[in-house]
Design a protein around this motif. Sequence first.
Motif, PDB file in Angstrom:
ATOM      1  N   ASP A 138      63.260  34.169  30.898  1.00 11.33           N
ATOM      2  CA  ASP A 138      63.242  34.750  30.428  1.00 11.33           C
ATOM      3  C   ASP A 138      61.678  35.819  31.270  1.00 11.33           C
ATOM      4  N   ILE A 139      61.944  37.092  30.744  1.00 11.52           N
ATOM      5  CA  ILE A 139      61.405  38.371  31.994  1.00 11.52           C
ATOM      6  C   ILE A 139      60.453  38.372  30.834  1.00 11.52           C
ATOM      7  N   LEU A 140      59.154  39.099  31.145  1.00 10.88           N
ATOM      8  CA  LEU A 140      57.703  38.972  31.510  1.00 10.88           C
ATOM      9  C   LEU A 140      57.805  40.586  32.471  1.00 10.88           C
ATOM     10  N   MET A 141      57.371  41.390  31.354  1.00 11.84           N
ATOM     11  CA  MET A 141      56.856  42.616  31.465  1.00 11.84           C
ATOM     12  C   MET A 141      55.581  42.951  31.568  1.00 11.84           C
ATOM     13  N   ILE A 142      54.569  43.047  33.122  1.00  7.07           N
ATOM     14  CA  ILE A 142      53.676  43.726  32.813  1.00  7.07           C
ATOM     15  C   ILE A 142      53.371  45.749  33.016  1.00  7.07           C
ATOM     16  N   THR A 143      53.124  46.152  32.049  1.00  2.00           N
ATOM     17  CA  THR A 143      52.651  47.242  32.809  1.00  2.00           C
ATOM     18  C   THR A 143      51.307  48.513  31.874  1.00  2.00           C
ATOM     19  N   ASP A 144      51.616  49.703  32.426  1.00  2.00           N
ATOM     20  CA  ASP A 144      50.102  49.775  31.250  1.00  2.00           C
ATOM     21  C   ASP A 144      50.832  51.264  30.722  1.00  2.00           C
ATOM     22  N   VAL A 147      53.746  43.095  28.109  1.00  5.14           N
ATOM     23  CA  VAL A 147      52.671  43.237  27.839  1.00  5.14           C
ATOM     24  C   VAL A 147      51.854  44.633  28.107  1.00  5.14           C
ATOM     25  N   ILE A 148      51.506  45.351  27.665  1.00  8.71           N
ATOM     26  CA  ILE A 148      51.067  46.655  28.035  1.00  8.71           C
ATOM     27  C   ILE A 148      49.446  46.204  27.922  1.00  8.71           C
ATOM     28  N   CYS A 149      48.619  46.376  28.971  1.00  4.65           N
ATOM     29  CA  CYS A 149      47.991  46.168  29.968  1.00  4.65           C
ATOM     30  C   CYS A 149      46.834  48.045  29.609  1.00  4.65           C
ATOM     31  N   GLY A 150      45.760  48.005  29.053  1.00  2.00           N
ATOM     32  CA  GLY A 150      44.937  48.921  28.864  1.00  2.00           C
ATOM     33  C   GLY A 150      45.304  50.268  28.662  1.00  2.00           C
ATOM     34  N   GLY A 151      46.811  50.401  27.453  1.00  2.00           N
ATOM     35  CA  GLY A 151      47.359  51.114  26.798  1.00  2.00           C
ATOM     36  C   GLY A 151      47.520  50.800  25.116  1.00  2.00           C
ATOM     37  N   ASP A 152      47.623  51.859  24.493  1.00  2.00           N
ATOM     38  CA  ASP A 152      47.892  51.577  23.239  1.00  2.00           C
ATOM     39  C   ASP A 152      48.964  52.477  22.627  1.00  2.00           C
ATOM     40  N   GLY A 206      50.185  53.243  40.748  1.00  2.38           N
ATOM     41  CA  GLY A 206      48.697  54.046  41.022  1.00  2.38           C
ATOM     42  C   GLY A 206      47.877  53.651  38.982  1.00  2.38           C
ATOM     43  N   SER A 207      48.589  54.052  38.478  1.00  2.00           N
ATOM     44  CA  SER A 207      48.282  53.834  37.067  1.00  2.00           C
ATOM     45  C   SER A 207      47.638  52.528  36.411  1.00  2.00           C
ATOM     46  N   MET A 208      48.032  51.554  37.502  1.00  6.19           N
ATOM     47  CA  MET A 208      47.461  50.539  36.958  1.00  6.19           C
ATOM     48  C   MET A 208      45.998  49.999  37.762  1.00  6.19           C
ATOM     49  N   LYS A 209      45.727  50.334  38.564  1.00  5.43           N
ATOM     50  CA  LYS A 209      44.182  50.071  38.979  1.00  5.43           C
ATOM     51  C   LYS A 209      43.334  50.395  38.761  1.00  5.43           C
ATOM     52  N   GLY A 210      42.475  48.963  38.396  1.00  2.00           N
ATOM     53  CA  GLY A 210      41.340  49.380  38.194  1.00  2.00           C
ATOM     54  C   GLY A 210      41.497  48.203  36.794  1.00  2.00           C
ATOM     55  N   GLU A 211      41.550  48.175  35.478  1.00  2.00           N
ATOM     56  CA  GLU A 211      40.936  47.132  34.658  1.00  2.00           C
ATOM     57  C   GLU A 211      42.554  46.634  34.000  1.00  2.00           C
ATOM     58  N   PRO A 212      43.248  47.496  34.047  1.00  5.79           N
ATOM     59  CA  PRO A 212      44.888  47.749  34.184  1.00  5.79           C
ATOM     60  C   PRO A 212      45.513  46.697  34.628  1.00  5.79           C
ATOM     61  N   ILE A 213      44.859  46.427  35.863  1.00  2.00           N
ATOM     62  CA  ILE A 213      45.551  45.324  36.999  1.00  2.00           C
ATOM     63  C   ILE A 213      45.106  43.852  37.092  1.00  2.00           C
ATOM     64  N   LYS A 220      43.742  42.635  34.603  1.00  2.00           N
ATOM     65  CA  LYS A 220      43.982  42.020  33.223  1.00  2.00           C
ATOM     66  C   LYS A 220      45.426  41.237  33.594  1.00  2.00           C
ATOM     67  N   ALA A 221      46.243  41.819  33.962  1.00  2.00           N
ATOM     68  CA  ALA A 221      47.666  41.804  34.579  1.00  2.00           C
ATOM     69  C   ALA A 221      47.288  40.328  35.538  1.00  2.00           C
ATOM     70  N   LYS A 222      46.618  40.263  36.177  1.00  2.00           N
ATOM     71  CA  LYS A 222      46.532  39.470  37.723  1.00  2.00           C
ATOM     72  C   LYS A 222      46.030  37.503  36.364  1.00  2.00           C
ATOM     73  N   ALA A 223      45.043  38.096  35.525  1.00  2.00           N
ATOM     74  CA  ALA A 223      44.415  37.212  35.019  1.00  2.00           C
ATOM     75  C   ALA A 223      45.693  36.508  34.101  1.00  2.00           C
ATOM     76  N   LEU A 224      46.338  37.613  33.479  1.00  2.00           N
ATOM     77  CA  LEU A 224      47.470  37.259  32.424  1.00  2.00           C
ATOM     78  C   LEU A 224      48.204  36.523  32.711  1.00  2.00           C
ATOM     79  N   ILE A 225      48.634  36.794  34.690  1.00  4.60           N
ATOM     80  CA  ILE A 225      49.301  35.947  34.981  1.00  4.60           C
ATOM     81  C   ILE A 225      49.045  34.487  36.007  1.00  4.60           C
TER      82      ILE A 225
END
Length: 534
Positions: free
Chosen positions: A483-489, A516-521, A395-402, A404-409
């Motif tokens: 290799d493994i790529l983890m995409i989360t927020d 890769v952290i999407c939309g977080g710091d 749920g927390s990935m809704k909006g801009e984070p998801i 960005k994740a799709k565009a990266l993929i």
Amino acid sequence: MFKIRTSLNTHLAKPLKYYINTVYRKKTVPERGSIIYSDFGISGIYVGDNRIICIPENDILKNTGEVKCITTEEFIKNSDFPESIYISSNEKGAVGNSEIAEKAEKYIGEKNLFGLVFKNSHGFTKKCLDFSEKDFFDEYKDIEEGYKSETGLLKQKVKNKTGAVKWLLWENDRNNYINENVGTEKGFNISEMEKTMESYNEVPLNEEIILHMKREFSEIGDFITEVNDEKIPVHMMKILFRIREVLEQIILGYEQNENTLKGFGGDISYRELKEMGNDFKDIVEEMLRNRNIQDIIKKLGRGKKGIVEKKDRKIPKINRDEIFGIQKGSNLSRILPSELINLEDNQLKYLFYSKYLENSLLTYEIKGKEEEEKKEEEKKINSKGPIVTCIDTSGSMKGEPILKAKALIMAISKILKRENRELYILLFGSKGQLQELSVENDNEVSKIVKFLKKSYEGGTDFETPLKKALEIISKKENYNKADILMITDGVCKISHTFKKKLKEEKNRLSLKIYTVICGGDRVEKDFSDVVVVI
């Protein structure tokens, strides 16, 4: 879904136009000075007595053409579509210009060696049109570039020099045959036309395709104007307007997103462009200017000795190492002596110039250091492995984070396709929630986009996708260098027990985990080798 495979050879409007011309419009016969052309074929000038002056198509293909006066039967035989012979006309019937006919007759016998005088039959016809001093339309402009096809440019000039505002089919027995079959299975297939229109939404957009569509758009617009005052059935006119609308929407969609599509690298259809939405442009711009994203894309997937670092090396400015064979080209420093002999003959020197302009001179093919370095680069690419991507869809990935994740993929998939590497996508949420997609040789953008629409609404569990990723790399063929790529927020937290097991598996499989952290710091490596914030 029906797809256009050879889209540049596909003409959306031509079948419908031919059907309307054959069934619903009157036919005519030419008069002296009428311009005649056939679809996908040649053009010429009718000079009376069943004679047409033109450059026959077979002669053009042989590069030995000359202007000839042939019979109408010979002209039809020279046409790829003998049923679709069109004549310059107006509301009353055929129109012509005697000045044009006189000029054409003076050209008879003139050689057109290697296309140096006339580019094609249309070029000859337009040259004859230039001889006429008549101008039927003051606002006429001779446009040589733009979105009109060769035939469109010809029609434009004919309109001004003869007053032709319509193009009617030549009256013949074949037209009558088609008229008799209206309403049967031999009639126009509207459902197939609808499929073809729909398939245009699936064509990957690029400059070449859009230019083709703009020419079609111009062609269909000219035809609508031409038949607007005629009694064409309403349902046929609706299809014409629908075709124009489809083309206009796609062209406009491309123009509004041209820079984004070029930055992304193409292979995006109009349908996919609409599905990506307005955020697509912002995401692509973000990825293009974000060095961290570019760096991680370059590093993903390892060779036998890990990530290969670039080394500075000198590239020779000119290469004269070894003659590998014979090839066609225009490099005069590598030309064969047999080609130079042609320059000593007054006739054959034109052949030399023609071949030079067409890059078809016989030259030596050189192979040396540059070729070997290219092979080394290919080896490095081939030594890299697949990527197993784990995408957090909680749920927390809704909006801009998801987004960005799709565009990266999507960006990663483009690179892997170019390097002939596989991609495995895992979508995850809370414990036990997992969906997977293996993207191999087909690597269709639409397939990935459709899969990425799926998501979960609950919490986040990182152990479920990581266990699956390890299983895939361990068991799936050709995944030994993955290799493994983890995409989360958020921060990727796992249990101490699993962390210990994961470390053992990473060492055993010699793999790296990128996060890769999407939309977080919040940045915490935990189990990751590299963490990037976008």
